[in-house]
Structures are given as C-alpha cells and as structure tokens.
Scaffold this active site. Structure first.
Site, short mmCIF file in Angstrom:
data_model
loop_
_atom_site.label_atom_id
_atom_site.label_comp_id
_atom_site.label_asym_id
_atom_site.label_seq_id
_atom_site.Cartn_x
_atom_site.Cartn_y
_atom_site.Cartn_z
N ASP A 35 48.31 95.02 146.84
CA ASP A 35 49.72 94.70 146.13
C ASP A 35 50.47 93.54 147.28
OD1 ASP A 35 51.70 93.01 144.81
OD2 ASP A 35 52.73 94.80 143.45
N ALA A 59 48.80 82.99 147.72
CA ALA A 59 49.43 82.44 147.80
C ALA A 59 49.66 81.94 145.91
CB ALA A 59 49.44 80.89 147.85
N TYR A 60 51.19 81.11 145.39
CA TYR A 60 52.01 80.63 144.62
C TYR A 60 51.25 79.44 144.73
CZ TYR A 60 54.57 79.60 140.48
OH TYR A 60 54.85 79.96 138.66
N TYR A 124 58.09 74.47 145.45
CA TYR A 124 56.87 75.31 146.19
C TYR A 124 57.00 74.96 147.55
CZ TYR A 124 51.75 75.02 147.09
OH TYR A 124 50.74 75.29 148.62
N TRP A 149 44.98 69.47 149.79
CA TRP A 149 43.54 69.01 148.60
C TRP A 149 42.99 70.30 148.79
CZ3 TRP A 149 43.85 62.93 147.49
CH2 TRP A 149 45.53 62.57 147.55
#
Length: 286
Positions: A35, A59-60, A124, A149
């Site tokens: 984690d 990543a978020y 972001y 992308w």
C-alpha cells in the site's frame, strides 16, 4: 539489477513486467501487500526487497473524478510519491516516477520540451506536478518520465471505451480540437527500461511517434477494429468541439510532448497507428 514496481497490477505495471530485460529481477508485490499510501508498509516492503531501483507505476488517473475527489488524488499522486521517493533514497536505490502531459495548459503550438513551464488546468494535472516535485525533493535524483494518452489491450482506457461504444451505438461524436499523441503502454515500458538501465536521471518525455486528435484516434480504432473483425458493423464517427462535450475537468487543447532528447538515447518508436494496430491484433487473438 533488482527492481521493485509499485502499481504492478496496472497497465504500466504489467507492461514493465512483460518487457523487463533479462538482467533485471522484478519484484512486483500486489497492492494488498504494498500500500503505497502507508509509509510503514512501504518501508517494510522496500527493506525486505532491497532493490537497486524503485519504479512508481501507480497513479490516480480519473481526470474528471479528481475535481471532486481531490483528497484521493492528492494522496496517491503526491503523498504516496513522497513516501516511495523517501524509501528509495533511504535504501540507496534509484527512483523512477511517471508523470503526464496534463501538467501543461495546452496553449503552446509546438511540442512541449521537458523544461517547458508547467501550468496545469485541473486537480489531476496539479497533483501530478506536485508529485514530480515530491520525487525531486525527497529522493534528490529521480528519473521522471512524462507520457500521454496511454492505452493497452487490457484495462480501462480510450481504446477499450471506444470499442465498447462502437458496439453499442451507430454514431459517436469525438472531440477533434484536443491534440496529442497516443501511447501504447509497451512503448512507455521499454523507454523506461532503456533510460533506467542507462543510469539516466532528470526529466524525459515518452510517447509513440506522430500526432493526433481524439477524433483521429477514434477513427483509426474504428478502421483497424473493422479490419480485424473486432467490430462487425461500421459506425459513424463525427468530429465535435470540446465545447460540445463539457466535462468537470478542463483538458489541454495541445499537449504534444517533445521527445527529441529521449529518442536520441532510445531511438524513435513506432508511429502511434502502428502501435494501435499491434494492440488491436493482440485483442483479436484473444
């Protein structure tokens, strides 16, 4: 070289494992054991693994949700990066962090070089930029690789979304005034391995070759998928403007990255359309 990968179950994590050079020992613990938001867990895993390099492939990435889930984006894209960077430094290991074209505002008319001034438009991009800063501040000498992308044969991405929608609908509108470069994940993974094994640090840009709008990308997906039998019925793909498709997060209108410094070290990758075909061929094989 012994390499510990954070985010091993994601698109990039899987590609890094699949493309790892023969002289690399990969350690890819599952998220339940690693984690990255838990400093004690990270310290424990890093101490046990004793890696020479730590790669953060986690990543978020939910761009629109980040506007309302700011704390979650901050936790993964900034705080966890600092935790990983510190643990790598304390272990005497190198650190690789992956960032994004969304740190730029899209007002340029030429590809963004690595030293271009960042100006993110939303949560972001801001958290990814702050993650870069955390990596530099808390490790001291990381390798930061920005990309854009990203897609793969497996996982949630633009290609998967387009294929699903093209099977469900007879007509799609896709934004034509946002310009960038699609990146097949194996290209990114191979670039990271080449730079890391070469001992390079600093900031580099990595995508496939070429330029496209989201509309161009969608048209190519449609054409290639029909040719491979992934789609059985043609659909109409129409170009629309960003203003026709409002989203919670603003996106850069132009986010082509300048890869010249990277390509001088790694060679020029395939054009994005060649890599898209390879991805769809993998899907067609099942």
């Amino acid at each position: 070289m012994k390499v510990l990968i954070a985010g091993s179950a994601g698109q990039l994590g899987r590609a890094l494992q699949a493309t790892a050079p023969a002289n690399v020992t990969v350690i890819a613990p599952p998220e339940v054991d690693f984690d990255i938001c838990d400093p004690e867990a990270v310290a424990r895993v890093v101490a046990t693994a004793a890696p020479t390099l730590v790669i953060n492939a986690a990543a978020y990435t939910a761009v629109d949700k980040a506007e309302s889930e700011t704390a979650a984006a901050q936790r993964v894209n900034v705080n966890a990066v600092g935790v990983l960077a510190s643990a790598a430094r304390n272990a005497g290991a190198g650190f690789v962090h992956v960032s994004t074209d969304f740190i730029f505002d899209g007002t340029a008319h030429l590809p963004y070089p690595p030293d271009a001034l960042p100006n993110p438009l939303g949560v972001y991009g801001r958290t990814k930029l702050e993650g870069e800063e955390a990596a530099r501040d808390l490790h001291g000498n990381p390798l930061i690789v920005r990309t854009a992308w990203v897609y793969a044969a497996k996982g949630a991405n633009f290609v998967a979304t387009m294929l699903r929608l093209m099977r469900e609908r007879s007509e799609l509108g896709v934004v034509a005034d946002q310009i960038g470069t699609p990146t097949h994940v194996p290209t990114l993974a191979r670039t990271i391995w080449t730079l890391a094994q070469g001992g390079h640090t600093g900031t580099f840009h990595a995508t496939d070759a070429g330029v496209a709008s989201w509309y161009d990308f969608a048209v190519a997906i449609h054409e290639e998928a029909l040719a491979l039998g992934l789609l059985t019925t043609p659909v109409t793909v129409k170009p629309i403007r960003t203003s026709d498709y409002p989203t919670p997060a603003r996106r850069p209108a132009y986010s082509v990255l300048d890869k010249s410094a990277t390509w001088a070290l790694t060679g020029i990758p395939n054009h994005w359309r060649v890599e898209l075909r390879a991805c769809l061929q993998e899907l067609a094989r099942g």
